[in-house]
Design an enzyme around this catalytic site. Structure first.
Site, short mmCIF file in Angstrom:
data_model
loop_
_atom_site.label_atom_id
_atom_site.label_comp_id
_atom_site.label_asym_id
_atom_site.label_seq_id
_atom_site.Cartn_x
_atom_site.Cartn_y
_atom_site.Cartn_z
N THR A 115 1.01 -1.10 -0.15
CA THR A 115 0.06 -0.14 -0.02
C THR A 115 0.93 1.06 0.02
OG1 THR A 115 -1.89 -1.06 0.99
CG2 THR A 115 -1.63 1.22 1.39
N CYS A 163 -4.77 6.37 7.28
CA CYS A 163 -5.48 5.12 7.22
C CYS A 163 -4.57 3.95 7.81
CB CYS A 163 -5.65 4.72 5.76
SG CYS A 163 -6.66 5.68 4.91
N HIS A 206 -6.79 -1.90 3.48
CA HIS A 206 -6.55 -0.47 3.56
C HIS A 206 -7.68 0.14 4.32
CE1 HIS A 206 -4.83 3.32 1.32
NE2 HIS A 206 -5.34 3.62 2.31
#
Lengths: 208, 164
Positions: free
Chosen positions: B23, B29, B46
């Site tokens: 990611t 996040c 995510h």
């Protein structure tokens, strides 16, 4: 009020708000640096929050961003962000303009950061002043926050504003660009109205 | 080098060894990985926000978006690909606060720490051991999970790489 159902007329109205705000911001930047500032035609777009990271290009690109909140009848967040290189060029220009005689290499990093935050603050406050005039009433502005980081990480803040209530963000933005300078300096001014603020805004603009 | 699957916002991807998961540019996040080394299965989600309350039906369409829907969804996803529930382990990173504005009403700016807290609580409730984590602070992270070494590599701008 669902963001994804906004009419073209409502988006046009948002674009106009962006136009008025960014025009004022461009003037402030121009006065501060005694340079011509060009401004793109503002955009008002609905962006899927899941695609925010790539909306402005490579999410790993290093950017510098100044963030403020404005509260009042109409609540919004404002971001001024630019490529890190542009930001450093801007600081160089500001320091050589405002503090002639100082050697750029001698300026400590904290002072550069403080200068950058202040430029962002002035740009965003000018944007807000124009909105205040347009909307009537006064809107407070927070102390600015600054970040130097990957664009994707910085833009996640937009997802956290819009994500709780929906799938789309309304992004009003424009690019300011300095003319007659050796090194490229441009930056984006982004306005993000709080999801709960649209009705008030559209009511005032008579496009409800 | 194996191709890394990019897990976008609110996405959930399960792979088997030797594939990789990654990611890019996590701010507030969370990148959560659940893995079963014996079955050679790993999944990453995510997570954007801590709590799906008030999000209604839409929370079901994108379970990866909220911590409280993402954790059970990821457990189901890895188990349906052959991982054993009792062997699952977790690693996670993210949950930064990118901007701090003193004195402003800015709950949403602190969403990173709530994301981390909520995710860690949920793992505890599910009885999944959290092997390691790298959360909080004010810097963005890029994470990459290897199903060969079972390590999560965390990259922070200007600070280099760490493996957890």
């Amino acid at each position: 009020m669902e963001i994804e159902n906004f009419s073209n007329m409502q988006l046009d109205a948002m674009r106009e708000v962006g136009n008025i705000g960014a025009g004022n911001a461009a003037t402030a930047l121009s006065v501060m640096l005694a340079r011509t500032v060009d401004m793109d035609v503002p955009k008002a777009e609905l962006v899927s929050i899941y695609e925010l990271a790539e909306y402005y290009g490579d999410p790993l690109k290093e950017v510098s961003a100044v963030f403020v909140r404005s509260e009042g009848e109409f609540t919004c967040s404002l971001i001024f962000f630019q490529d890190e290189e542009d930001a450093q060029n801007l600081v160089d220009l500001l320091i050589s303009h405002q503090m002639g005689g100082m050697v750029l290499e001698d300026i400590p990093a904290e002072m550069r950061d403080s200068a950058l935050t202040e430029v962002g603050n002035i740009i965003l406050s000018s944007f807000l002043n124009a909105i205040n005039v347009l909307m009537g009433g006064t809107h407070s502005i927070s102390v600015p926050g600054v970040a130097h980081d990957m664009m994707g990480a910085v833009l996640e803040v937009i997802a956290s504003i819009f994500g709780q209530t929906g799938e789309y963000a309304l992004i009003v933005d424009t690019t300011l660009k300095l003319a007659d300078v050796d090194k490229q300096i441009s930056g984006k001014v982004v306005m993000l109205p709080d999801p709960g603020s649209f009705e008030i805004l559209f009511g005032k603009l008579q496009v409800l | 080098m194996e191709k890394a699957h990019h897990v976008g916002m609110a996405e959930l991807i399960v792979v088997s060894a030797p594939e990789m998961l990654m990611t890019l540019g996590l701010g507030s996040c969370i990148g959560l990985v659940l893995y079963d080394q014996a079955a050679k299965i790993a999944g990453m989600v995510h997570i954007m926000l801590p709590d799906s309350r008030g999000a209604g039906e839409k929370a079901r369409e994108k379970p990866g978006k909220f911590a409280d829907t993402a954790v059970p969804a990821l457990i189901n996803a890895v188990c349906s690909k052959g991982a054993l529930r009792s062997r699952l382990k977790a690693k996670l990173a993210g949950g930064s606060q990118m901007f701090a504005l003193p004195g402003a009403e800015t709950d949403f700016l602190a969403v990173g720490s709530r994301n981390a807290k909520e995710t860690i609580n949920l793992l505890k409730k599910e009885g999944i051991p959290l092997v390691n984590s790298d959360v909080g602070g004010n810097k963005g992270r890029t994470v990459e999970f290897s199903t060969v070494t079972w390590m999560l590599t965390v990259k922070v701008l200007g600070k280099g790489k760490t493996e957890i």
